[in-house]
Scaffold this motif. Structure first.
Motif, PDB file in Angstrom:
ATOM      1  N   ASP A 154       0.859  -1.187   0.000  1.00 47.17           N
ATOM      2  CA  ASP A 154       0.000   0.000   0.000  1.00 47.17           C
ATOM      3  C   ASP A 154       0.894   1.235   0.000  1.00 47.17           C
ATOM      4  N   SER A 155       0.849   2.022  -1.049  1.00 40.05           N
ATOM      5  CA  SER A 155       1.739   3.181  -1.180  1.00 40.05           C
ATOM      6  C   SER A 155       1.611   4.142   0.000  1.00 40.05           C
ATOM      7  N   ARG A 156       0.407   4.229   0.587  1.00 42.45           N
ATOM      8  CA  ARG A 156       0.197   5.136   1.718  1.00 42.45           C
ATOM      9  C   ARG A 156       0.879   4.635   2.992  1.00 42.45           C
ATOM     10  N   LEU A 157       1.095   3.311   3.064  1.00 43.04           N
ATOM     11  CA  LEU A 157       1.623   2.706   4.287  1.00 43.04           C
ATOM     12  C   LEU A 157       3.022   2.117   4.104  1.00 43.04           C
ATOM     13  N   LYS A 158       3.629   2.397   2.960  1.00 43.70           N
ATOM     14  CA  LYS A 158       4.913   1.767   2.620  1.00 43.70           C
ATOM     15  C   LYS A 158       6.021   2.141   3.602  1.00 43.70           C
ATOM     16  N   VAL A 159       6.064   3.401   4.019  1.00 37.38           N
ATOM     17  CA  VAL A 159       7.097   3.831   4.972  1.00 37.38           C
ATOM     18  C   VAL A 159       6.935   3.081   6.290  1.00 37.38           C
ATOM     19  N   ALA A 160       5.695   2.963   6.755  1.00 32.03           N
ATOM     20  CA  ALA A 160       5.431   2.209   7.990  1.00 32.03           C
ATOM     21  C   ALA A 160       5.813   0.743   7.817  1.00 32.03           C
ATOM     22  N   GLY A 161       5.593   0.215   6.612  1.00 33.90           N
ATOM     23  CA  GLY A 161       5.972  -1.167   6.326  1.00 33.90           C
ATOM     24  C   GLY A 161       7.470  -1.373   6.400  1.00 33.90           C
ATOM     25  N   LYS A 162       8.223  -0.445   5.841  1.00 33.93           N
ATOM     26  CA  LYS A 162       9.694  -0.556   5.871  1.00 33.93           C
ATOM     27  C   LYS A 162      10.222  -0.476   7.302  1.00 33.93           C
ATOM     28  N   LYS A 163       9.631   0.420   8.089  1.00 36.54           N
ATOM     29  CA  LYS A 163      10.076   0.561   9.474  1.00 36.54           C
ATOM     30  C   LYS A 163       9.670  -0.662  10.301  1.00 36.54           C
ATOM     31  N   GLN A 166      12.199  -3.334   9.594  1.00 33.97           N
ATOM     32  CA  GLN A 166      13.426  -3.099  10.360  1.00 33.97           C
ATOM     33  C   GLN A 166      13.241  -3.515  11.815  1.00 33.97           C
ATOM     34  N   LEU A 167      12.068  -3.209  12.372  1.00 38.75           N
ATOM     35  CA  LEU A 167      11.799  -3.557  13.770  1.00 38.75           C
ATOM     36  C   LEU A 167      11.778  -5.069  13.961  1.00 38.75           C
ATOM     37  N   LEU A 168      11.150  -5.794  13.029  1.00 36.02           N
ATOM     38  CA  LEU A 168      11.092  -7.252  13.130  1.00 36.02           C
ATOM     39  C   LEU A 168      12.479  -7.867  12.994  1.00 36.02           C
ATOM     40  N   PHE A 410      24.311  -6.772  22.162  1.00 33.71           N
ATOM     41  CA  PHE A 410      22.939  -6.508  22.579  1.00 33.71           C
ATOM     42  C   PHE A 410      22.670  -5.003  22.672  1.00 33.71           C
ATOM     43  N   SER A 411      23.562  -4.270  23.311  1.00 33.53           N
ATOM     44  CA  SER A 411      23.362  -2.832  23.509  1.00 33.53           C
ATOM     45  C   SER A 411      23.227  -2.100  22.190  1.00 33.53           C
ATOM     46  N   ASP A 412      24.076  -2.462  21.229  1.00 38.71           N
ATOM     47  CA  ASP A 412      23.998  -1.831  19.905  1.00 38.71           C
ATOM     48  C   ASP A 412      22.654  -2.133  19.246  1.00 38.71           C
ATOM     49  N   ALA A 413      22.252  -3.405  19.303  1.00 36.82           N
ATOM     50  CA  ALA A 413      20.981  -3.796  18.682  1.00 36.82           C
ATOM     51  C   ALA A 413      19.796  -3.166  19.411  1.00 36.82           C
ATOM     52  N   PHE A 414      19.882  -3.064  20.718  1.00 37.33           N
ATOM     53  CA  PHE A 414      18.792  -2.510  21.521  1.00 37.33           C
ATOM     54  C   PHE A 414      18.601  -1.016  21.247  1.00 37.33           C
ATOM     55  N   ARG A 415      19.728  -0.310  21.066  1.00 35.07           N
ATOM     56  CA  ARG A 415      19.641   1.121  20.722  1.00 35.07           C
ATOM     57  C   ARG A 415      18.983   1.307  19.360  1.00 35.07           C
ATOM     58  N   THR A 416      19.355   0.440  18.413  1.00 32.60           N
ATOM     59  CA  THR A 416      18.748   0.515  17.080  1.00 32.60           C
ATOM     60  C   THR A 416      17.263   0.197  17.157  1.00 32.60           C
ATOM     61  N   LEU A 417      16.922  -0.794  17.983  1.00 35.51           N
ATOM     62  CA  LEU A 417      15.509  -1.142  18.175  1.00 35.51           C
ATOM     63  C   LEU A 417      14.731   0.074  18.685  1.00 35.51           C
ATOM     64  N   LYS A 418      15.310   0.795  19.622  1.00 33.87           N
ATOM     65  CA  LYS A 418      14.640   1.967  20.198  1.00 33.87           C
ATOM     66  C   LYS A 418      14.437   3.068  19.157  1.00 33.87           C
ATOM     67  N   SER A 419      15.480   3.357  18.391  1.00 35.20           N
ATOM     68  CA  SER A 419      15.357   4.417  17.383  1.00 35.20           C
ATOM     69  C   SER A 419      14.364   4.015  16.298  1.00 35.20           C
ATOM     70  N   THR A 420      14.353   2.720  15.931  1.00 27.14           N
ATOM     71  CA  THR A 420      13.391   2.242  14.934  1.00 27.14           C
ATOM     72  C   THR A 420      11.971   2.334  15.472  1.00 27.14           C
ATOM     73  N   TYR A 421      11.800   1.962  16.727  1.00 32.48           N
ATOM     74  CA  TYR A 421      10.475   2.048  17.358  1.00 32.48           C
ATOM     75  C   TYR A 421       9.983   3.495  17.373  1.00 32.48           C
ATOM     76  N   GLU A 422      10.863   4.405  17.736  1.00 26.71           N
ATOM     77  CA  GLU A 422      10.482   5.815  17.790  1.00 26.71           C
ATOM     78  C   GLU A 422      10.045   6.332  16.419  1.00 26.71           C
ATOM     79  N   SER A 423      10.765   5.904  15.380  1.00 25.16           N
ATOM     80  CA  SER A 423      10.433   6.386  14.034  1.00 25.16           C
ATOM     81  C   SER A 423       9.120   5.809  13.526  1.00 25.16           C
ATOM     82  N   ILE A 424       8.844   4.531  13.870  1.00 32.13           N
ATOM     83  CA  ILE A 424       7.592   3.947  13.395  1.00 32.13           C
ATOM     84  C   ILE A 424       6.392   4.514  14.164  1.00 32.13           C
ATOM     85  N   ILE A 425       6.583   4.839  15.438  1.00 27.79           N
ATOM     86  CA  ILE A 425       5.507   5.464  16.208  1.00 27.79           C
ATOM     87  C   ILE A 425       5.188   6.838  15.634  1.00 27.79           C
ATOM     88  N   LYS A 426       6.212   7.561  15.245  1.00 31.47           N
ATOM     89  CA  LYS A 426       6.019   8.877  14.627  1.00 31.47           C
ATOM     90  C   LYS A 426       5.242   8.740  13.314  1.00 31.47           C
TER      91      LYS A 426
END
Length: 538
Positions: A154-163, A166-168, A410-426
């Motif tokens: 769905d072109s309207r939801l593609k950005v959310a799909g990509k994020k 990344q989260l998965l 773990f710390s590196d991956a966890f930080r990335t998880l947090k930034s990805t989560y923040e971007s998808i929530i936005k």
């Protein structure tokens, strides 16, 4: 690369290729021929001889071996994709669609599906078909990837799909980091984390070890509902961390009848006075229980499912928002039918917990304490670089390096998880302005993606326990779920306790049970030891 053109190869590789070139269908049979072509193709590929590798794989017919034919098609498609020949890769990979019904063939389809989600392909509808064929062995992952395919289409939801993608992927990476590896780091060493302890009372121990004539004993080991834990922050810390919430006020865990968690707790601390006092109680008397130390065979060592086996979905869950009607209960490895027609959970992986402090950036992975090495090795010594050294100190230092590396990963991956989560929530909030229904579905997907980590994140107040967990998530409607005393939900675990025990530690206030435990374990090589901890009984 012909036999006459291999002078630049080392002797061992040349001999391997020459031997494989001699294997024929007529002389050795179709199966052996297909195996030889796979081996030869892999050797050529590692030598960067892509043309010869492709030709070797292409020699295999369906009639030789269906599994090896599919492996060859997968490898050929991968090489074409590596050369940016994406349409040709798609065509080759399509040869495996609709074929095979095994873990190995499902794994190939699953990997094709994941590859098709990359920007170089962007074949979302095609990828979805591969996930549908892989879902029996990769239920959780295929379910999430299918939902992501819908967003990406769905072109309207593609950005959310990509994020979401990344989260998965980051969630799955973190699960692998936290999963305990019982294999030694070399043939000379034993894994320092090869044994885990479970604290319980003597009544439960009796039920797990005793046998009787009617066959009702021994009882099976249980994973109990997450609602029984003594930490009110369970299930909330992860999302609070991702949201940047820094507070210590918590509430009771959410009750979800569709995706309900059952856990059993283990620790690297086999003889801990504190844990005896907390979890080894008989009739509310502190330090009156036992510590059951399990060998690695009690846990899942080789996943016969393929995907995350501790997430089991049921096909009859009626939820329009979840949209999981295509999922089936994993009948290969998550459950096992017993002779008494009870359904039990098969062997599961065990994962280390992560302790975080909500008010700071403190993170610690569950790990062995230094003292446990001194208790294990005592006064033994080892020669390191021509110098004699305490074996306990040496093993601790090597283990500390291992844990430090894992903590960094773990710390590196966890930080990335947090930034990805923040971007998808936005992104989700932006979508909500125009399409609230889609925003709500994305919110549900986010929570489902994070599910494997939800019950592995614990409050730093409990870090002394150095806990590892076996987690199993399913619907309370699933056939393996039982209830006792009208309030205690649990599932039974298939592995037998007595056969997988290594040692039993008896708490300071339970020494009277030493003889009885020795009798229960009389036909085994299980060691029984009294706790080394001083404790004044009141």
């Amino acid at each position: 690369m012909s036999v006459d053109n291999m002078e630049n190869l080392d002797e061992e590789t040349r001999k391997k290729i020459e031997k494989l070139l001699k294997v024929t269908r007529e002389k050795d049979g179709n199966e052996s021929y297909a195996s030889a072509q796979i081996d030869k193709g892999l050797i050529y590929y590692n030598l960067n001889q892509r043309k010869q590798s492709y030709e070797s794989f292409n020699n295999i017919n369906k009639s030789d071996s269906l599994t090896r034919y599919m492996m060859a098609q997968f490898g050929m498609g991968g090489m074409l994709a590596g050369d940016s020949k994406f349409n040709e890769a798609l065509k080759v990979w399509s040869n495996i669609k609709g074929l095979g019904d095994s873990l190995e063939t499902a794994g190939l389809k699953f990997r094709v599906g994941v590859a098709l989600l990359e920007d170089s392909f962007s074949e979302y509808d095609e990828a979805k078909q591969y996930f549908i064929e892989a879902i029996e062995y990769y239920p959780y992952e295929s379910y999430c990837y299918q939902k992501i395919c819908n967003l990406l289409s769905d072109s309207r939801l593609k950005v959310a799909g990509k994020k979401s993608l990344q989260l998965l992927n980051k969630t799955l990476e973190i699960v692998e980091i936290l999963k305990l590896d019982f294999e030694p780091d070399s043939s000379d060493n034993k894994s320092p984390e090869r044994k885990l302890a479970h604290y319980t009372n003597t009544s439960i121990t009796n039920l797990l070890l005793e046998k009787n004539e009617d066959g009702s004993l021994p009882s099976f080991f249980r994973l109990n509902t997450i609602n029984n834990v003594n930490d009110p922050s369970e299930g909330h810390l992860l999302v609070n961390y991702l949201k940047g919430i820094r507070e210590n006020s918590f509430y009771a865990p959410d009750f979800d009848k569709d995706l309900h968690a059952f856990i059993s707790c283990f620790t690297f601390n086999h003889d801990s006075l504190n844990q005896f006092r907390l979890y080894g109680k008989e009739a509310d008397k502190e330090a009156s229980g036992v510590s059951l130390v399990f060998k690695k065979e009690f846990f899942q060592l080789d996943n016969s499912l393929g995907g995350l086996s501790f997430l089991s979905f049921e096909s009859n869950i009626q939820s329009a928002n979840r949209d999981i009607s295509t999922l089936v209960i994993n009948k290969h490895s998550s459950m096992k039918e017993s002779l008494s027609s009870k359904t039990r959970v098969s062997k599961q992986p065990v994962m280390r917990c992560v302790y975080i402090d909500p008010t700071s950036s403190y993170i610690q992975l569950a790990q062995r304490n230094r003292i446990t090495f001194f208790r294990e090795f005592g006064n033994e010594t080892v020669v390191v670089q021509n110098r004699e050294k305490s074996k306990a100190e040496y093993e601790w230092e090597e283990y500390k390096k291992y844990i430090d590396e894992k903590t960094v990963a773990f710390s590196d991956a966890f930080r990335t998880l947090k930034s990805t989560y923040e971007s998808i929530i936005k992104e989700k909030k932006a979508i909500a302005n125009d399409d609230l229904e889609s925003s709500n579905k994305i919110d549900i997907l986010i929570n489902e993606i994070l599910l494997p980590l939800k019950y592995l994140i614990k409050h730093s107040a409990f870090q002394e326990e150095q806990e590892c967990r076996m987690v199993y998530v399913t619907s309370i409607n699933a056939p393996e779920v039982n209830i006792a005393h009208k309030k205690l939900l649990f599932v039974e675990y298939e592995a037998e306790v007595k056969e997988t025990l290594n040692k039993v530690y008896i708490a300071p206030a339970a020494t009277e049970y030493q003889l009885y435990l020795a009798w229960l374990l009389r036909n085994t090589d299980v060691k029984i030891e009294l706790s080394n901890n001083p404790y004044r009984q009141i």
